[in-house]
Scaffold this motif. Structure first.
Motif, short mmCIF file in Angstrom:
data_model
loop_
_atom_site.label_atom_id
_atom_site.label_comp_id
_atom_site.label_asym_id
_atom_site.label_seq_id
_atom_site.Cartn_x
_atom_site.Cartn_y
_atom_site.Cartn_z
N ARG A 6 0.91 -1.42 -0.05
CA ARG A 6 0.10 0.03 -0.32
C ARG A 6 0.63 1.26 -0.21
NH1 ARG A 6 -2.38 0.22 4.34
NH2 ARG A 6 -1.07 -1.29 6.09
N THR A 7 1.47 1.83 -1.18
CA THR A 7 2.12 2.49 -1.60
C THR A 7 1.70 4.18 -2.50
OG1 THR A 7 4.07 1.32 -1.11
CG2 THR A 7 4.22 3.77 -2.62
N VAL A 8 1.36 5.15 -1.50
CA VAL A 8 0.89 6.23 -2.35
C VAL A 8 1.57 7.31 -3.10
CG1 VAL A 8 0.13 7.29 -0.65
CG2 VAL A 8 -1.54 7.61 -3.30
N PHE A 9 1.59 7.55 -4.00
CA PHE A 9 2.58 9.14 -4.27
C PHE A 9 1.74 10.53 -4.17
CE2 PHE A 9 5.09 6.14 -6.01
CZ PHE A 9 6.89 6.77 -6.15
N HIS A 10 1.88 10.74 -2.45
CA HIS A 10 1.50 12.06 -2.47
C HIS A 10 1.74 13.01 -3.27
CE1 HIS A 10 0.22 15.58 0.59
NE2 HIS A 10 1.13 15.70 0.17
N CYS A 11 0.24 13.94 -3.68
CA CYS A 11 0.47 15.38 -3.97
C CYS A 11 1.37 14.85 -5.77
CB CYS A 11 0.98 16.42 -3.48
SG CYS A 11 0.99 17.82 -4.12
N PHE A 12 0.68 13.77 -6.13
CA PHE A 12 2.14 13.48 -7.40
C PHE A 12 1.92 14.87 -8.51
CE2 PHE A 12 2.45 11.44 -12.08
CZ PHE A 12 3.31 11.30 -11.34
N LEU B 129 -3.64 8.55 -17.62
CA LEU B 129 -2.77 7.13 -17.48
C LEU B 129 -3.61 6.30 -16.76
CD1 LEU B 129 -0.83 5.69 -19.14
CD2 LEU B 129 1.39 6.39 -17.92
N CYS B 130 -3.44 6.61 -15.57
CA CYS B 130 -3.84 6.25 -14.01
C CYS B 130 -5.39 6.05 -14.42
CB CYS B 130 -4.15 7.08 -13.14
SG CYS B 130 -3.69 6.87 -11.05
N PRO B 131 -5.07 4.61 -14.54
CA PRO B 131 -6.44 3.48 -13.38
C PRO B 131 -7.11 4.21 -12.59
CG PRO B 131 -4.74 2.25 -13.07
CD PRO B 131 -4.17 3.47 -13.66
N LEU B 132 -8.90 3.70 -13.03
CA LEU B 132 -9.35 4.22 -11.80
C LEU B 132 -8.63 3.28 -10.60
CD1 LEU B 132 -12.67 5.02 -14.47
CD2 LEU B 132 -11.73 6.85 -12.47
N ASP B 133 -8.73 2.32 -10.64
CA ASP B 133 -8.23 1.78 -8.81
C ASP B 133 -7.07 1.77 -9.12
OD1 ASP B 133 -6.95 0.11 -11.44
OD2 ASP B 133 -6.96 -1.44 -10.87
N GLN C 79 -17.94 8.56 -11.01
CA GLN C 79 -16.49 7.88 -11.04
C GLN C 79 -15.51 8.20 -10.48
OE1 GLN C 79 -17.21 6.83 -15.78
NE2 GLN C 79 -17.75 4.72 -15.25
N VAL C 80 -14.90 8.94 -11.01
CA VAL C 80 -14.08 9.61 -10.65
C VAL C 80 -14.07 9.43 -8.76
CG1 VAL C 80 -11.86 11.27 -10.04
CG2 VAL C 80 -12.88 10.54 -12.34
N GLU C 81 -15.41 10.14 -7.98
CA GLU C 81 -15.26 9.71 -6.57
C GLU C 81 -15.54 8.51 -5.94
OE1 GLU C 81 -19.10 10.72 -4.32
OE2 GLU C 81 -19.36 12.78 -5.41
N ALA C 82 -16.41 7.83 -6.72
CA ALA C 82 -16.25 6.53 -6.01
C ALA C 82 -15.09 5.98 -6.00
CB ALA C 82 -17.34 6.20 -6.94
N ALA C 83 -13.89 6.59 -7.16
CA ALA C 83 -13.02 5.42 -7.64
C ALA C 83 -12.18 6.05 -6.41
CB ALA C 83 -12.32 5.81 -8.62
N SER C 84 -11.94 6.87 -6.04
CA SER C 84 -11.22 7.63 -5.30
C SER C 84 -11.17 6.98 -4.12
CB SER C 84 -11.34 9.02 -5.24
OG SER C 84 -10.52 9.27 -4.35
N TRP C 85 -12.46 6.78 -3.07
CA TRP C 85 -13.38 6.57 -2.38
C TRP C 85 -13.40 5.37 -2.06
CZ3 TRP C 85 -14.05 8.86 2.61
CH2 TRP C 85 -14.99 7.68 3.59
N GLU C 86 -13.13 4.30 -3.07
CA GLU C 86 -12.59 2.89 -2.62
C GLU C 86 -11.40 2.38 -2.62
OE1 GLU C 86 -13.11 -1.19 -2.29
OE2 GLU C 86 -14.52 0.47 -2.55
N THR D 181 -9.26 4.76 -1.51
CA THR D 181 -8.80 5.35 -0.43
C THR D 181 -9.06 4.12 1.07
OG1 THR D 181 -8.86 7.66 -1.13
CG2 THR D 181 -9.23 7.70 1.33
N LEU D 182 -10.09 3.22 0.63
CA LEU D 182 -10.58 2.87 1.89
C LEU D 182 -9.39 1.52 1.98
CD1 LEU D 182 -14.15 2.52 1.61
CD2 LEU D 182 -13.83 3.45 3.67
N VAL D 183 -9.35 1.21 0.87
CA VAL D 183 -7.88 0.22 0.97
C VAL D 183 -6.65 0.75 1.38
CG1 VAL D 183 -6.79 -1.55 -1.13
CG2 VAL D 183 -10.09 -1.36 -1.20
N LEU D 184 -6.06 1.47 0.62
CA LEU D 184 -5.03 2.08 1.15
C LEU D 184 -4.40 2.58 2.09
CD1 LEU D 184 -2.57 3.50 -0.41
CD2 LEU D 184 -3.16 5.58 -0.23
N TYR D 185 -5.98 2.61 3.54
CA TYR D 185 -5.32 3.08 4.45
C TYR D 185 -6.08 2.09 5.42
CZ TYR D 185 -3.40 7.62 2.80
OH TYR D 185 -2.45 8.07 1.69
N GLU D 186 -6.62 0.97 4.39
CA GLU D 186 -8.12 -0.32 5.47
C GLU D 186 -8.56 0.34 6.47
OE1 GLU D 186 -4.58 -2.38 7.34
OE2 GLU D 186 -4.55 -3.49 6.03
#
Length: 141
Positions: free
Chosen positions: A29-35, A72-76, A119-126, A128-133
């Motif tokens: 679970r790695t995120v590039f913050h403020c890409f 380029l970034c997939p929604l997931d 779609q963007v909102e739902a993907a980002s929320w999902e 976030t739930l995965v990324l930060y458990e």
């Protein structure tokens, strides 16, 4: 070591960042913050299995490289953020940023990707739930 997500903020240090990740490994679970990279950096991040987090920069007129990365970034693998109090999205640029501006970031990403905001909102929320458990444990009733 603690099982936490790794949040990376890199700016103009991509080669160094990727060298460190190659040497040390990339947590699941790695995120590039403020890409703020472009398509090449996005591909490298995504190839590592990382998420990309887009801020108000994606709405800036001169940030075409960031928009290329968002396309380029997939929604997931996409997350939205404000980076408050900085990087206020257009049309509010120049003012102090705040969490209430996240819909402007989402709209900017949706426009860029040619998809709808929901779609963007739902993907980002999902993501976030995965990324930060952040999911609630299942009830045992």
């Amino acid at each position: 070591e603690r099982g936490l997500a790794l949040s990376i903020h890199t700016r103009e240090a991509w080669d160094d960042t990727f060298a460190i990740l190659e040497a040390e490994g990339v947590p699941e679970r790695t995120v590039f913050h403020c890409f703020t990279g472009g398509a090449e950096e996005a591909r490298r991040c995504l190839d590592l299995g990382a998420f990309l987090s887009f801020s108000g920069v994606v709405t800036f007129k001169k940030a075409e490289d960031v928009r290329e990365a968002a396309r380029l970034c997939p929604l997931d693998r996409l997350v939205l953020e404000t980076d408050s109090p900085y990087l206020t999205p257009e049309p509010l640029r120049g003012r102090r940023n705040q969490p209430a501006n996240i819909p402007l970031v989402g709209a900017g990403v949706a426009r860029t990707k040619g998809t709808n905001v929901e779609q963007v909102e739902a993907a980002s929320w999902e993501n976030t739930l995965v990324l930060y458990e952040l999911r609630e444990p299942e009830s045992s009733l």
